[in-house]
Scaffold this active site. Structure first.
Site, short mmCIF file in Angstrom:
data_model
loop_
_atom_site.label_atom_id
_atom_site.label_comp_id
_atom_site.label_asym_id
_atom_site.label_seq_id
_atom_site.Cartn_x
_atom_site.Cartn_y
_atom_site.Cartn_z
N GLY A 189 1.00 -1.20 0.52
CA GLY A 189 0.19 0.40 -0.14
C GLY A 189 1.11 1.14 -0.09
N GLY A 192 1.56 5.73 4.44
CA GLY A 192 0.88 6.40 5.41
C GLY A 192 -0.47 5.73 5.56
CB THR A 193 -1.99 3.17 3.65
OG1 THR A 193 -0.91 2.21 2.41
CG2 THR A 193 -2.54 3.69 1.72
N GLY A 194 -0.81 2.77 6.37
CA GLY A 194 -1.10 2.46 8.13
C GLY A 194 -0.55 0.58 8.72
CE LYS A 195 3.14 0.58 3.47
NZ LYS A 195 2.53 1.55 3.18
CG HIS A 412 -13.38 5.31 -16.35
ND1 HIS A 412 -12.96 5.81 -18.13
CD2 HIS A 412 -13.35 4.30 -16.59
CE1 HIS A 412 -12.13 4.48 -18.18
NE2 HIS A 412 -12.74 3.76 -17.43
CD GLU A 413 -13.01 3.02 -12.32
OE1 GLU A 413 -14.16 2.13 -12.77
OE2 GLU A 413 -12.60 2.71 -12.74
CG HIS A 416 -15.85 0.61 -16.20
ND1 HIS A 416 -15.49 -0.41 -18.00
CD2 HIS A 416 -15.08 1.02 -15.88
CE1 HIS A 416 -14.44 0.97 -18.41
NE2 HIS A 416 -13.61 1.42 -17.28
CG ASP A 488 -10.69 0.19 -19.17
OD1 ASP A 488 -11.01 -0.46 -18.38
OD2 ASP A 488 -10.92 1.57 -19.13
P1 ADP Z 1 2.71 2.88 6.18
O1 ADP Z 1 3.14 2.18 7.58
O2 ADP Z 1 1.49 2.92 5.73
O3 ADP Z 1 3.59 4.41 5.31
P2 ADP Z 1 2.30 4.27 9.59
O4 ADP Z 1 1.69 2.68 9.75
O5 ADP Z 1 3.73 4.76 9.79
O6 ADP Z 1 2.03 3.91 7.37
O7 ADP Z 1 1.01 5.23 9.30
C1 ADP Z 1 1.33 6.26 9.75
C2 ADP Z 1 0.11 6.88 10.80
O8 ADP Z 1 -0.46 7.05 10.36
C3 ADP Z 1 -0.08 6.06 11.92
O9 ADP Z 1 0.54 5.79 13.66
C4 ADP Z 1 -1.53 6.04 12.48
O10 ADP Z 1 -1.03 7.88 13.21
C5 ADP Z 1 -2.08 6.98 11.63
N1 ADP Z 1 -2.91 5.91 10.50
C6 ADP Z 1 -2.61 5.69 9.31
N2 ADP Z 1 -3.57 4.14 8.95
C7 ADP Z 1 -4.00 4.22 9.97
C8 ADP Z 1 -5.85 3.96 9.92
N3 ADP Z 1 -6.16 2.52 9.63
N4 ADP Z 1 -6.02 3.89 10.73
C9 ADP Z 1 -5.66 5.22 12.28
N5 ADP Z 1 -4.37 5.67 12.43
C10 ADP Z 1 -3.99 5.65 10.80
ZN ZN Z 2 -11.76 1.47 -17.50
#
Ligand code: ADP
Ligand code: ZN
Length: 628
Positions: A189, A192-195, A412-413, A416, A488
């Site tokens: 991902g 910043g998606t929370g990995k 667009h979506e 489809h 597409d």
């Molecule tokens: P990644 O590792 O994907 O780059 P992070 O886990 O380091 O992202 O996310 C950074 C911060 O953003 C987290 O510490 C949290 O504060 C916030 N955050 C990101 N995703 C979420 C989520 N799904 N729920 C709550 N906080 C989130």
């Molecule tokens: Zn398309």
């Protein structure tokens, strides 16, 4: 440079610098005259024994009457000068400056020496330095435990990793039943998606130690350090099992191996990667260590990493949609005082494209702004101000999505989806989203009703129409095409080509295999059969016709159900993601309104002018309304 070369070069440099230093000292001793005390010199001077002197700073070189040369240190040259003149001594002098030889020696010997040391140390794994850097990098932290409740808006993902937690908590249960315990999980991902957060939460829920290291930490300037760090990390982790090892940005070491001749740095990276693979393969079932890796570039990972028993579980964390952002806002605003005027759902709607980290950042910024303005609670205005600031930052990084792009993607979506919904013999819709993922701006997912092994011509022709639906919607609403449809079109062209040249579904071309499938459906690597110029032309014309027919059909359907298109696109703009049920809801609303409208028209035609108040008018009423 490999390890041995480095070692040799390092040794040579050390030898040179030591030899250089010794040599220079011998040279100095040979050429530098003996030193005498200032008193002795003065005694000689007054006795008239000194014939000439050479002055350089406080150092004076004198030649006496018996042609001996000696040096002496003069505390105060100005005091001595009159005496020299009185005694008719010839005086020469030079500005005080180090000789070029000594400059060279002073400057280069240390450099050579250091370079030699560096090479020697780097050739055997950084020597002592790694002992100091390693443990501090991954201290298992049991304080600040993160739980699943802290990871908002990713319920499906959490369901997927719950099994891992169960395993960590109770490994015996797993092994008793002979199940293969999970070993590696790859979280993919955008940043910043929370990995990282999710990995920490898995450790938190299972209450096990958490070792964290960045992929780039392995790839140091010191050769061989990466591999030994991996080994050290794993042996440390095994001692503290059950635990989780988290490797962020694994692409830094896990990129595709070059295979051929390699340069120094990729050499180092491969060693590290190999060490990692060896460690993961070496886990016995008794070792409760789970490796979680994160990446934004799964496409460049070495396939060896993804084999069974390694990172065979891949979980994608997408950017959150409106609901997801609302959940994340709720989690993060728990820690601050918010004003009653603040409507979180409105905030969530106003920040399309924000990642979880952006949302967390927004809350924090807003709280800081409120504090700066001496407020008792964080108000909507603070969020507005913070939002502008963050969006500006995102725009600079080119990740902000413009409103125009969102509209374009929504239509667009929706295109489809509607074509797929209105045609029969198609797969049902699973989900539509305008949240970008990878290179795609949006996505319309269909799920096959059952595993299909053969495809009817109707199904394939419909697939082409569905694929053309996105482009058709853009054409209809914006009166232009965008490059967003390129994938597409590529897909549709592949289907049309196979339909005609492989599956003999075109009566015009007939049941002749002009192309052999190397794989099955939509697999690549087809082989072409020799064909005449005329046949090639007929095939091209036929492919063109099939594609054009699909495009026309999509356009026709969308024109006819224009109002549905607008409704669905609007729903997408508001919700960003719609599941099958929600799409169905919009569809049924549309049908009901169309039916009402039809009845109304019929009544008007009969001279009845009462207008039902519940009716909502679409922005551009079209003929489509009459036909349902
Ligand atoms: P990644 O590792 O994907 O780059 P992070 O886990 O380091 O992202 O996310 C950074 C911060 O953003 C987290 O510490 C949290 O504060 C916030 N955050 C990101 N995703 C979420 C989520 N799904 N729920 C709550 N906080 C989130
Ligand atoms: Zn398309």
């Amino acid at each position: 440079m490999n390890v041995n070369n480095r070692l040799q070069a390092g040794m040579l440099l050390l030898l040179f610098s030591v030899l250089g230093l010794v040599g220079y000292n011998v040279y100095l001793r040979e050429t530098t005259p003996l030193e005498r005390s200032y008193n002795a010199f003065l005694a000689d001077l007054v006795q008239g024994n000194i014939s000439k002197v050479h002055v350089q700073g406080h150092m004076l070189t004198a030649v006496d009457s018996s042609r001996n040369t000696f040096r002496t240190y003069v505390p105060e040259m100005a005091v001595l000068l009159p005496f020299l003149l009185d005694n008719d001594v010839a005086i020469t002098g030079k500005e005080l400056a180090p000789s070029s030889t000594s400059t060279f020696i002073n400057l280069f010997v240390p450099v050579l020496f250091l370079a030699g040391l560096w090479l020697i140390f780097s050739s055997h794994g950084g020597g002592q330095s790694k002992k100091h850097t390693l443990p501090s990098r991954f201290i298992p932290s049991k304080n600040q435990r993160v739980m699943f409740a802290d990871v908002a808006g990713v319920i499906e993902v959490i369901e997927e990793v719950e099994e891992v937690v169960a395993f960590l908590k109770n490994p015996e249960k797993f092994s008793r039943l002979g199940g293969r315990p999970p070993k590696g999980i790859l979280l993919q991902g955008v940043p910043g998606t929370g990995k990282t957060l999710l990995a920490k939460a898995i450790a938190g829920e299972a209450s096990v130690s958490f070792y964290s290291i960045g992929g780039s930490d392995f790839v140091e300037i010191f050769a061989g350090v990466g591999a030994s760090r991996v080994r050290e990390l794993f042996s440390e982790a095994k001692k503290n099992a059950p635990c989780i090892i988290f490797i962020d940005e694994i692409d830094a070491i896990g990129g595709r191996r070059s295979g051929g001749h390699s340069t120094g740095s990729s050499d180092e990276r491969e060693q590290t990667l190999n060490a990692l693979l060896v460690e993961m393969d070496g886990f016995s079932t008794g070792e409760n260590v789970i490796v979680i890796a994160a990446t934004n570039r799964p496409d460049i990972l070495d396939p060896a990493l993804l084999r069974p028993g390694r990172f065979d579980r891949q979980i994608t964390l997408s950017l959150p949609d409106v609901k997801g952002r609302l959940r994340i806002l709720e989690v993060h605003t728990k820690k601050i005082v918010i004003a009653p005027d603040l409507v979180l759902s409105a905030v969530a709607r106003s920040i399309p494209g924000f990642s979880g980290a952006d949302v967390a950042n927004l809350v924090n910024e807003a709280a800081l702004l409120a504090a700066r303005h001496n407020k008792d609670a964080v108000e909507m205005a603070d969020f507005e101000e913070a939002k502008d600031k963050i969006i500006m930052g995102l725009a600079r990084k080119n990740v902000a999505i413009s409103e125009k792009d969102r509209r374009q993607t929504a239509y667009h979506e929706a295109g489809h989806a509607i074509v797929g919904l209105l045609l029969t013999d198609t797969d049902p819709i699973h989900k539509i989203t305008i949240i970008p993922r990878g290179r795609a701006m949006g996505l319309t997912q269909h799920i096959p009703l059952d595993e299909r092994y053969t495809y009817s011509k109707q199904y394939l022709v419909n697939r082409i129409a569905i694929l053309m639906g996105g482009r058709a919607a853009e054409q209809l609403v914006f009166n232009q095409f965008t490059s967003g449809a390129s994938n597409d079109i590529l897909h549709a062209t592949e289907i049309a080509t196979k339909l005609i040249t492989e599956w003999g579904m075109s009566t015009e071309i007939g049941p002749v295999a002009y192309q052999y499938a190397a794989n099955n459906f939509l697999g690549h690597g087809s082989q072409a059969r020799p064909r005449s110029e005329m046949t090639a032309q007929r095939i091209d014309t036929e492919i063109h016709r099939v594609l054009e027919t699909g495009a026309q059909e999509a356009l026709m359907l969308l024109k006819k159900h224009n109002r549905f298109l607008h409704k669905l696109a609007e729903a997408l703009l508001v919700n960003e993601t719609l599941d099958a049920e929600e799409v169905d809801l919009v569809y049924r609303n549309y049908l009901r309104e169309s039916e009402l409208e039809r009845q109304l028209r019929a009544r008007e035609a009969n001279g009845n002018t009462i207008i039902p108040p519940v009716l909502s008018h679409s922005p551009q009423p079209t003929e489509a309304a009459h036909e349902i």
